[in-house]
Design a protein around this motif. Structure first.
Motif, PDB file in Angstrom:
ATOM      1  N   ARG A   9       0.734  -0.954   0.477  1.00 35.09           N
ATOM      2  CA  ARG A   9       0.167  -0.005   0.356  1.00 35.09           C
ATOM      3  C   ARG A   9       0.760   1.250   0.437  1.00 35.09           C
ATOM      4  NH1 ARG A   9      -3.901  -0.429   4.576  1.00 35.09           N
ATOM      5  NH2 ARG A   9      -2.205  -0.431   5.362  1.00 35.09           N
ATOM      6  N   PHE A  10       1.864   0.972   1.041  1.00 30.30           N
ATOM      7  CA  PHE A  10       2.384   2.443   0.731  1.00 30.30           C
ATOM      8  C   PHE A  10       4.316   1.735   0.405  1.00 30.30           C
ATOM      9  CE2 PHE A  10       0.131   2.119   4.523  1.00 30.30           C
ATOM     10  CZ  PHE A  10      -0.688   3.776   4.033  1.00 30.30           C
ATOM     11  N   ARG A  31       7.406   5.616   3.975  1.00 28.41           N
ATOM     12  CA  ARG A  31       6.353   5.034   4.185  1.00 28.41           C
ATOM     13  C   ARG A  31       5.751   5.679   5.640  1.00 28.41           C
ATOM     14  NH1 ARG A  31       7.543  -1.048   3.967  1.00 28.41           N
ATOM     15  NH2 ARG A  31       5.865  -0.531   5.023  1.00 28.41           N
ATOM     16  N   THR A  34       3.704   8.998   5.360  1.00 23.50           N
ATOM     17  CA  THR A  34       2.851   8.323   4.707  1.00 23.50           C
ATOM     18  C   THR A  34       1.670   7.792   5.286  1.00 23.50           C
ATOM     19  OG1 THR A  34       3.768   8.228   2.226  1.00 23.50           O
ATOM     20  CG2 THR A  34       1.589   7.877   2.370  1.00 23.50           C
ATOM     21  N   TYR A  35       2.815   7.199   6.109  1.00 18.92           N
ATOM     22  CA  TYR A  35       1.264   6.315   6.862  1.00 18.92           C
ATOM     23  C   TYR A  35       0.529   7.581   7.488  1.00 18.92           C
ATOM     24  CZ  TYR A  35      -0.780   3.288  10.562  1.00 18.92           C
ATOM     25  OH  TYR A  35      -1.442   2.112  10.928  1.00 18.92           O
ATOM     26  N   ALA A  37      -0.135  10.541   7.538  1.00 19.03           N
ATOM     27  CA  ALA A  37      -0.525  11.478   6.636  1.00 19.03           C
ATOM     28  C   ALA A  37      -1.757  11.350   6.801  1.00 19.03           C
ATOM     29  CB  ALA A  37       0.216  12.188   6.131  1.00 19.03           C
ATOM     30  N   HIS A  38      -1.856   9.246   6.480  1.00 18.15           N
ATOM     31  CA  HIS A  38      -2.761   9.139   6.595  1.00 18.15           C
ATOM     32  C   HIS A  38      -4.246   8.569   7.536  1.00 18.15           C
ATOM     33  CE1 HIS A  38      -1.241   9.160   1.851  1.00 18.15           C
ATOM     34  NE2 HIS A  38      -2.854   9.399   1.132  1.00 18.15           N
ATOM     35  N   ARG A  39      -3.640   8.818   8.509  1.00 18.03           N
ATOM     36  CA  ARG A  39      -4.322   8.018   9.947  1.00 18.03           C
ATOM     37  C   ARG A  39      -5.178   9.593  10.066  1.00 18.03           C
ATOM     38  NH1 ARG A  39      -4.075   3.280  12.363  1.00 18.03           N
ATOM     39  NH2 ARG A  39      -3.796   4.410  13.641  1.00 18.03           N
ATOM     40  N   ASN A  40      -5.821   8.871  10.903  1.00 16.28           N
ATOM     41  CA  ASN A  40      -7.073  10.420  11.713  1.00 16.28           C
ATOM     42  C   ASN A  40      -6.324  10.801  13.061  1.00 16.28           C
ATOM     43  OD1 ASN A  40      -9.399   9.469   9.333  1.00 16.28           O
ATOM     44  ND2 ASN A  40      -9.704   8.089  10.909  1.00 16.28           N
ATOM     45  N   THR A  44      -1.581   6.744  17.970  1.00 14.15           N
ATOM     46  CA  THR A  44      -1.342   6.028  16.910  1.00 14.15           C
ATOM     47  C   THR A  44      -0.269   4.715  18.089  1.00 14.15           C
ATOM     48  OG1 THR A  44      -1.788   6.756  14.866  1.00 14.15           O
ATOM     49  CG2 THR A  44      -0.350   4.529  14.799  1.00 14.15           C
ATOM     50  N   GLU A  52       2.513  -3.152  11.773  1.00 17.76           N
ATOM     51  CA  GLU A  52       1.972  -2.323   9.996  1.00 17.76           C
ATOM     52  C   GLU A  52       3.292  -2.717   9.482  1.00 17.76           C
ATOM     53  OE1 GLU A  52       0.171  -1.197   7.191  1.00 17.76           O
ATOM     54  OE2 GLU A  52      -0.976  -1.500   8.620  1.00 17.76           O
ATOM     55  N   LYS A 100      -1.246  12.513  16.785  1.00 16.10           N
ATOM     56  CA  LYS A 100      -1.277  13.245  15.687  1.00 16.10           C
ATOM     57  C   LYS A 100      -2.775  14.280  16.356  1.00 16.10           C
ATOM     58  CE  LYS A 100      -3.081  13.506  10.314  1.00 16.10           C
ATOM     59  NZ  LYS A 100      -3.049  12.899   9.554  1.00 16.10           N
TER      60      LYS A 100
END
Length: 102
Positions: A9-10, A31, A34-35, A37-40, A44, A52, A100
């Motif tokens: 995916r990344f 990665r 990017t991972y 950046a796409h998390r809410n 985490t 992951e 985040k």
């Protein structure tokens, strides 16, 4: 996805972290950024990051050491997207995470 297959995916550039007394840790810098950046927004757990990215325990410890370095390129890239490293507690019971901002 079958047994032994990994998600692609990344993608991104790879970098190595060489720490004294340990083997090189290879984690894709882009990665991870990017991972995240796409998390809410929110926490985490480093356990989630480790799963992951299929990190071995020593690799996860090395990553955590890198994330504690405020001047490292990965830490700076994460901070630019509103992600900081944190931990609660000490010793074996400590819980580490990436946070985040909203």
């Amino acid at each position: 996805m079958g047994f032994g297959q990994h998600s692609n995916r990344f993608s991104g550039a790879w970098f190595s972290i060489a720490l004294r007394g340990t083997s090189n840790v290879r984690l894709p810098h882009e990665r991870l950024v990017t991972y995240m950046a796409h998390r809410n927004p929110g926490r985490t757990s480093m356990n989630v990051i480790g799963r992951e990215f299929s990190l071995k325990p020593q690799q996860r410890k090395d990553l955590q050491k890198l994330l504690r370095d405020e001047n490292h390129g990965t830490t700076l890239a994460l901070r630019s997207i509103g992600v900081t490293y944190g931990s609660e507690g000490k010793g074996r019971g400590a819980k580490s995470f990436l946070l985040k901002a909203a």
